[in-house]
Design a protein around this motif. Structure first.
Motif, PDB file in Angstrom:
ATOM      1  N   LYS A 359      33.936   0.961  -0.232  1.00 35.37           N
ATOM      2  CA  LYS A 359      33.898  -0.421   0.219  1.00 35.37           C
ATOM      3  C   LYS A 359      32.933  -1.285  -0.595  1.00 35.37           C
ATOM      4  N   TRP A 360      31.933  -0.645  -1.190  1.00 39.26           N
ATOM      5  CA  TRP A 360      30.921  -1.440  -1.879  1.00 39.26           C
ATOM      6  C   TRP A 360      30.862  -1.228  -3.393  1.00 39.26           C
ATOM      7  N   LEU A 361      31.698  -0.317  -3.917  1.00 37.59           N
ATOM      8  CA  LEU A 361      31.639  -0.023  -5.341  1.00 37.59           C
ATOM      9  C   LEU A 361      33.022  -0.091  -5.986  1.00 37.59           C
ATOM     10  N   LYS A 362      33.093  -0.817  -7.080  1.00 38.02           N
ATOM     11  CA  LYS A 362      34.302  -0.904  -7.890  1.00 38.02           C
ATOM     12  C   LYS A 362      33.920  -0.583  -9.328  1.00 38.02           C
ATOM     13  N   ALA A 363      34.737   0.185  -9.999  1.00 38.63           N
ATOM     14  CA  ALA A 363      34.447   0.567 -11.380  1.00 38.63           C
ATOM     15  C   ALA A 363      35.729   0.536 -12.197  1.00 38.63           C
ATOM     16  N   GLY A 364      35.571   0.464 -13.502  1.00 42.03           N
ATOM     17  CA  GLY A 364      36.751   0.407 -14.347  1.00 42.03           C
ATOM     18  C   GLY A 364      36.452   0.734 -15.792  1.00 42.03           C
ATOM     19  N   LEU A 445      38.093  -0.118 -29.303  1.00 40.52           N
ATOM     20  CA  LEU A 445      37.324  -1.009 -28.437  1.00 40.52           C
ATOM     21  C   LEU A 445      37.341  -0.436 -27.030  1.00 40.52           C
ATOM     22  N   THR A 446      36.161  -0.184 -26.487  1.00 42.59           N
ATOM     23  CA  THR A 446      36.062   0.470 -25.185  1.00 42.59           C
ATOM     24  C   THR A 446      35.027  -0.247 -24.331  1.00 42.59           C
ATOM     25  N   GLY A 447      35.387  -0.422 -23.072  1.00 44.48           N
ATOM     26  CA  GLY A 447      34.462  -1.050 -22.136  1.00 44.48           C
ATOM     27  C   GLY A 447      34.453  -0.345 -20.796  1.00 44.48           C
ATOM     28  N   LEU A 448      33.276  -0.221 -20.209  1.00 45.71           N
ATOM     29  CA  LEU A 448      33.103   0.360 -18.878  1.00 45.71           C
ATOM     30  C   LEU A 448      32.357  -0.646 -18.006  1.00 45.71           C
ATOM     31  N   TYR A 449      32.680  -0.679 -16.742  1.00 40.71           N
ATOM     32  CA  TYR A 449      31.934  -1.546 -15.845  1.00 40.71           C
ATOM     33  C   TYR A 449      31.856  -0.933 -14.456  1.00 40.71           C
ATOM     34  N   ALA A 450      30.853  -1.363 -13.733  1.00 40.44           N
ATOM     35  CA  ALA A 450      30.714  -1.012 -12.327  1.00 40.44           C
ATOM     36  C   ALA A 450      30.252  -2.261 -11.592  1.00 40.44           C
ATOM     37  N   GLU A 451      30.867  -2.509 -10.442  1.00 42.88           N
ATOM     38  CA  GLU A 451      30.539  -3.694  -9.648  1.00 42.88           C
ATOM     39  C   GLU A 451      30.233  -3.267  -8.221  1.00 42.88           C
ATOM     40  N   MET A 452      29.048  -3.632  -7.775  1.00 48.51           N
ATOM     41  CA  MET A 452      28.594  -3.227  -6.448  1.00 48.51           C
ATOM     42  C   MET A 452      28.468  -4.434  -5.531  1.00 48.51           C
ATOM     43  N   SER A 453      29.046  -4.339  -4.369  1.00 49.79           N
ATOM     44  CA  SER A 453      28.938  -5.383  -3.356  1.00 49.79           C
ATOM     45  C   SER A 453      27.725  -5.078  -2.494  1.00 49.79           C
ATOM     46  N   LEU A 454      26.649  -5.832  -2.728  1.00 42.27           N
ATOM     47  CA  LEU A 454      25.412  -5.595  -1.983  1.00 42.27           C
ATOM     48  C   LEU A 454      25.444  -6.270  -0.616  1.00 42.27           C
ATOM     49  N   LEU A 455      26.007  -7.467  -0.582  1.00 44.22           N
ATOM     50  CA  LEU A 455      26.277  -8.174   0.676  1.00 44.22           C
ATOM     51  C   LEU A 455      27.734  -8.600   0.632  1.00 44.22           C
ATOM     52  N   PRO A 456      28.563  -8.079   1.515  1.00 45.53           N
ATOM     53  CA  PRO A 456      30.002  -8.360   1.442  1.00 45.53           C
ATOM     54  C   PRO A 456      30.294  -9.854   1.320  1.00 45.53           C
ATOM     55  N   GLU A 457      31.132 -10.184   0.354  1.00 41.30           N
ATOM     56  CA  GLU A 457      31.587 -11.549   0.096  1.00 41.30           C
ATOM     57  C   GLU A 457      30.469 -12.484  -0.363  1.00 41.30           C
ATOM     58  N   LYS A 458      29.254 -11.977  -0.555  1.00 43.19           N
ATOM     59  CA  LYS A 458      28.147 -12.866  -0.911  1.00 43.19           C
ATOM     60  C   LYS A 458      27.394 -12.419  -2.155  1.00 43.19           C
ATOM     61  N   LEU A 459      26.913 -11.214  -2.160  1.00 43.64           N
ATOM     62  CA  LEU A 459      26.043 -10.770  -3.246  1.00 43.64           C
ATOM     63  C   LEU A 459      26.635  -9.552  -3.925  1.00 43.64           C
ATOM     64  N   LYS A 462      26.965  -6.541 -11.165  1.00 45.44           N
ATOM     65  CA  LYS A 462      27.927  -5.974 -12.114  1.00 45.44           C
ATOM     66  C   LYS A 462      27.210  -5.574 -13.389  1.00 45.44           C
ATOM     67  N   THR A 463      27.473  -4.369 -13.820  1.00 47.23           N
ATOM     68  CA  THR A 463      26.963  -3.905 -15.096  1.00 47.23           C
ATOM     69  C   THR A 463      28.143  -3.490 -15.969  1.00 47.23           C
ATOM     70  N   SER A 464      28.121  -3.859 -17.226  1.00 44.83           N
ATOM     71  CA  SER A 464      29.219  -3.523 -18.131  1.00 44.83           C
ATOM     72  C   SER A 464      28.658  -3.108 -19.483  1.00 44.83           C
ATOM     73  N   TYR A 465      29.289  -2.126 -20.065  1.00 45.08           N
ATOM     74  CA  TYR A 465      28.890  -1.599 -21.368  1.00 45.08           C
ATOM     75  C   TYR A 465      30.132  -1.559 -22.250  1.00 45.08           C
ATOM     76  N   ASN A 466      30.052  -2.230 -23.401  1.00 42.71           N
ATOM     77  CA  ASN A 466      31.186  -2.316 -24.309  1.00 42.71           C
ATOM     78  C   ASN A 466      30.767  -1.874 -25.701  1.00 42.71           C
ATOM     79  N   ILE A 467      31.647  -1.164 -26.356  1.00 43.95           N
ATOM     80  CA  ILE A 467      31.415  -0.787 -27.749  1.00 43.95           C
ATOM     81  C   ILE A 467      32.671  -1.099 -28.561  1.00 43.95           C
ATOM     82  N   SER A 468      32.447  -1.433 -29.824  1.00 40.64           N
ATOM     83  CA  SER A 468      33.557  -1.599 -30.754  1.00 40.64           C
ATOM     84  C   SER A 468      33.238  -0.836 -32.030  1.00 40.64           C
ATOM     85  N   LEU A 469      34.193  -0.068 -32.470  1.00 44.00           N
ATOM     86  CA  LEU A 469      34.072   0.702 -33.704  1.00 44.00           C
ATOM     87  C   LEU A 469      35.167   0.217 -34.642  1.00 44.00           C
TER      88      LEU A 469
END
Length: 1013
Positions: A359-364, A445-459, A462-469
């Protein structure tokens, strides 16, 4: 116990489901005009089950009797309908405020269109794919006000892109925008297949772009690739076309008769003898015995009549309750119009996965792999084709037989103009057939991310890490050939040069975003950090005398040790930034926006910079006094913004080394020494301050939408050359000021005629004034070359053309005798008359003036769309005006005066009193007086183009082919079928305004098919 409880729950669930009544629901989805809508998503609320409407807007779905159906489609308000045991449910969707509620991508986030205070334009995916091009930005030509796209014709080449003018001194600072693709940063996007794009947004003004700091001075293009959707069935789609490129507006050169007539008018004994030599070698024409029996159209000889182009894209998208996925495979191929090896081939594989972990974590994760191969033709072939005399054939069998009989190595059958007496070989096939230039372009080209809902619908965080070779491998091989005993026309040893470069870039971004609504107030706040690490490494080498088999084309295979050379280089830059954004609106009526970025970099001596931006908007149409008095205006917003941003596309320092080695020859002995200088340039990023004021409005029941902007963009510390005191040369410093300003207007009208015909009409226009404001006290900066001068001066555009203005052509001796300038310079009838600007009766540098700029003052575009039942027609136009092109091909005659000229020149040269008041005589072309740089060589760069025409028909697969057959769309596209211009060249699009030689831009005709399962 857990197992028992689970079994009981399953039993209860089964009983509940069996107790529900299943209803087969069908119906039609239309808009408010009654027109059916294709592709509307109908889902059962709370589940992943659903369907979409067919070509007639109809749908069928089996649902529980108490289910809630959710109807959604882009551009329309989502509706929820209770089934209540009904079997027929038809819905009329209400259009949203013509996209005002649509969400667009902005820096590190999204915003609704109605909440924007900046100048941001979004181009839909279907508009991008209408263009038959492997380069995404080419599709924007004429579609976005203030964005100039200069087409490129060579296979795989990218167009030149300028957003709101040119803010850096050419050759020092780059002018390309920043491309952000799924959070990754690029200077070019040649790896993208247009079919993979979901949305594209252009951030034009500083208040929108400043969130990206030192990389955003030239504008930002944000691209999101296609993704899957949660709770959706797997969808397989294919979109592809095959087509043909056809050269348009091929320049006509003087034919054999015109050329011989030109030579006779010149009257030069050497040229006359060359013609006589050609007649002796190749015979006389039966039609005109005074002309050689050769009439070569060199452009026709070196060009293919047509070249193929194709694109195929296959994608799979879908999603379960918690997972959305997208996979794609695409292939693009483009052959060249030039004979010899020139083509482009690219294969792309991409994948994107988004997972709701809980419910609070989305990643991709997002992966794009691009593998391309480009064969590059030698542009010298175009230059030689313009100048090659038509009395020279492509092949010379007599010379070839003699070379073979003499046992010559690598004899060539191609003709050689030097055998007729000319100074050069002139044959362009020597550059085509004996050159193999290949570039391999591989990008991961590769990218990773994680998005955390700290307060639902409010806060959320998101952290994302991208690399290109990126790995580029360039191999240029020159194959040997022998033409004659004159060594300068032969290549007796094969040559090879290789260049390899590796780019490894990594970016780590973190953002914390807070959204809240209370009363009529809405606040969105974001803070973040960004880290970048950009690494570049290169290795190059060259050699002679390699084997002729392609599998042995390596430097190590060279038999000439002395010819081998090698060089390498590398660079690495780090950056770290803090940034934040605060957006506020009250009832979507009063809007405020602010961003701040603190940028740090290792590239310059000045390590840190601060880039703020503010914006404000007032939706006047929400005020009661406005609603009561102006009924035809549905929406009206005033907006304004100011921002500061930077350009780090300039070198980290400039100037000579403190000590440089020098070598002198004294008494035939090599003597080493050093020269000491102090010309170090303390450089930093350029700083751009931009102001934008605009309106956004919707009129006449939302049928007419208008966006209008006025902008001022100042580069306040532009990197420019500064002359050194008491010594020669210059050093680059951040001391210039360059301004770009202009108006932009875009309007779109849509409506219906009767029940079945819908239409859209769009138009956009933009003006540009480019102006140098400060040169650090210098009177001017010279550019170009001494023979074709360009000059930057306060009050004028960058690198404007500078020379004499033609006042006509001296028609007779009486005019000569009446003009002191003509008498003093020994002129004759047929010579050019230059304007005496200062009235001194002496022609000198004081009479030179600014003759125009290569930057267009006006760009425009337009579109028309017609939709009748299953038939679609669309057309777009583009154009520009107010710019000049230096036809340097013509000017080169001062160095290569025993060559051909174009047919327009040949037909319009002065040849007696009254024949021409624009062009000099044929003999005059050879005299230095007429070769002075003037507006004789400058031509109007204006053009009007039908950019794209597409005719499409939508096929209802279920209706025509059976229940399980997919829907399809078949279409025919004509890209650039017509361009109207007056310039004497292939194309009036010349990126730097100097046409010496460049690849023509073709018309493209394609037949395509889109299928969705």
């Amino acid at each position: 116990m857990r197992l028992l409880i689970l079994n009981l729950m399953l039993v209860l669930f089964a009983v509940t489901v069996s107790a529900q009544n299943i209803v087969n629901v069908s119906g039609q989805v239309t808009d408010q005009t009654g027109e059916s809508i294709i592709g509307v998503s109908i889902s059962i609320k709370g589940t992943s089950e659903g369907t979409i409407t067919d070509m007639d807007g109809n749908y069928h779905i089996s649902v529980p009797s108490d289910a809630i159906l959710v109807f959604s489609f882009i551009g329309f308000d989502t509706q929820e309908v209770q089934v209540n045991n009904r079997s027929i449910i038809s819905v009329s969707l209400v259009e949203s405020m013509t996209g005002l509620d649509e969400v667009v991508v902005v820096g590190y986030g999204t915003q609704k269109v109605k909440d924007l205070t900046s100048s941001i334009v979004t181009v839909k995916a279907d508009e991008i794919t209408k263009s038959a091009s492997g380069q995404t930005m080419q599709a924007l030509q004429g579609k976005v006000a203030g964005v100039q796209i200069v087409s490129a014709g060579a296979p795989g080449s990218e167009p030149t892109v300028r957003i709101r003018g040119l803010g850096s001194y050419p050759g020092i600072g780059g002018s390309t925008p920043l491309y952000v693709v799924d959070g990754m940063y690029f200077d070019d996007i040649d790896f993208l297949n247009p079919s993979d794009i979901e949305s594209l947004s252009v951030l034009k003004d500083a208040s929108a772009s400043s969130i990206y700091g030192v990389r955003a001075a030239n504008g930002v293009v944000l691209i999101t690739t296609k993704s899957g959707s949660l709770k959706s069935k797997a969808s397989i789609s294919y979109d592809g076309y095959v087509g043909v490129q056809v050269a348009q507006n091929v320049l006509q050169m003087a034919n054999a008769e015109q050329f011989v007539e030109y030579v006779n008018q010149v009257g030069d004994p050497a040229d006359l003898q060359f013609v006589e030599n050609a007649m002796q070698r190749f015979g006389r024409s039966r039609i005109n015995p005074n002309v050689p029996d050769v009439n070569t159209d060199w452009y026709k000889e070196i060009m293919n009549t047509s070249a193929t182009q194709q694109n195929h894209a296959l994608s799979v998208t879908g999603g379960s309750e918690k997972t959305a996925y997208a996979m794609g495979l695409s292939y693009f191929e483009q052959d060249g119009l030039l004979k010899g090896k020139n083509s482009f081939e690219r294969l792309n594989i991409r994948g994107k996965l988004d997972q709701n972990v809980n419910k609070w974590l989305k990643a991709g994760v997002n992966v794009n792999v691009s593998n391309a191969t480009k064969y590059i033709a030698d542009d010298a072939a175009w230059f030689k084709a313009y100048h090659a005399v038509p009395i020279l054939p492509v092949y010379d069998q007599e010379n070839y037989d003699a070379l073979v009989a003499a046992g010559t190595n690598f004899p060539s059958a191609y003709s050689n103009a030097k055998l007729l007496g000319y100074r050069d070989t002139q044959n362009p096939f020597l550059d085509l057939e004996y050159r193999d230039h290949r570039m391999d372009i591989r990008k991961v080209l590769t990218g990773l991310y994680a998005e955390m809902s700290l307060l639902p619908e409010k806060l959320k965080f998101k952290t994302s890490y991208n690399i290109s070779l990126i790995h580029l491998s360039d191999r240029n091989v020159g194959l040997p050939y022998y033409l004659s005993a004159s060594e300068d026309v032969n290549r007796e040893l094969s040559t090879i040069s290789k260049y390899r470069s590796l780019y490894f870039n990594q970016f780590w971004d973190n953002t914390l975003t807070y959204n809240d609504t209370f009363g009529g107030h809405h606040i969105s706040a974001m803070v973040g950090t960004a880290y970048r690490d950009e690494f570049y490494d290169t290795l190059s080498g060259s050699a002679e005398d390699i084997p002729l088999e392609e599998n042995a084309w390596y430097i190590g295979q060279s038999l000439s040790q002395d010819s081998k050379s090698i060089a390498d280089g590398a660079s690495r830059y780090y950056g770290f930034s803090y940034f934040g954004r605060l957006a506020y609106n009250y009832n979507s009526k009063y809007i405020a926006y602010a961003t701040l970025r603190r940028e740090g970099t290792s590239k310059y001596q000045e390590k840190w910079g601060t880039f703020p931006a503010i914006g404000a908007g007032w939706v006047i149409s929400e005020e009661s006094f406005f609603k009561e008095n102006i009924g035809f205006v549905n929406y009206f917003k005033l907006r304004a913004g100011w921002g500061k941003l930077g350009n780090d596309k300039i070198p980290s320092q400039a100037g000579a080394n403190t000590t440089s080695p020098q070598f002198l020859a004294i008494d035939d002995q090599k003597v080493n020494g050093t020269v000491t200088t102090s010309t170090f340039g303390y450089l930093g990023w350029e700083t751009v301050k931009g102001t934008n004021v605009g309106i956004s409005t919707q009129l006449f029941n939302m049928r007419l939408g208008i966006e209008a902007d006025y902008y001022v963009r100042d580069t306040e510390n532009a990197a420019i050359p500064v002359s050194l005191l008491l010594q020669g040369g210059s050093v680059t410093r951040n001391v210039g000021v360059i301004r770009n300003s202009g108006f932009e207007v875009a309007a779109n009208w849509r409506g219906t005629i009767g029940e079945d015909l819908k239409y859209t009409i769009g138009a956009n226009v933009a003006t540009l004034k480019n102006e140098v404001r400060d040169l650090f006290g210098q009177t001017y900066l010279n550019g170009g070359s001494a023979e074709f001068r360009q000059r930057s001066q306060v009050g004028e555009p960058l690198l404007s053309f500078y020379g004499y203005e033609i006042a006509g052509v001296y028609q007779n001796q009486a005019e000569i005798d009446a003009d002191p300038i003509a008498v003093a310079n020994g002129l004759v009838p047929g010579d050019l008359k230059f304007k005496d600007q200062d009235g001194s009766e002496v022609l000198d540098d004081d009479d030179k003036v600014f003759l125009g700029s290569y930057l267009p003052k006006l760009t425009y575009g337009g579109s028309l769309g017609l939709f009748y039942k299953k038939l679609e027609f669309s057309m777009s136009i583009s154009g520009q005006g107010g710019n000049k092109i230096l036809n340097r091909k013509r000017g080169e005659i001062k160095w290569t005066n025993d060559t051909n000229i174009d047919a327009n020149y040949a037909s319009n040269l002065w040849n007696g009193e009254g024949t021409s008041n624009k062009y000099p005589s044929a003999a005059g072309l050879r005299r230095g007086w007429n070769q002075e740089f003037s507006d004789l060589l400058l031509e109007d760069g204006s053009f009007f183009r039908i950019q794209n025409i597409q005719l499409a028909y939508n096929i209802d697969g279920k209706k025509w082919l059976g229940e399980n057959m997919p829907n399809a769309r078949i279409y025919f596209t004509a890209e650039r079928p017509l361009t109207v211009f007056s310039y004497n060249g292939f194309n009036p699009e010349v990126s730097d305004g100097i046409d010496r030689q460049f690849y023509p831009v073709a018309s493209v005709y394609t037949l395509g098919l889109n299928i969705k399962f």
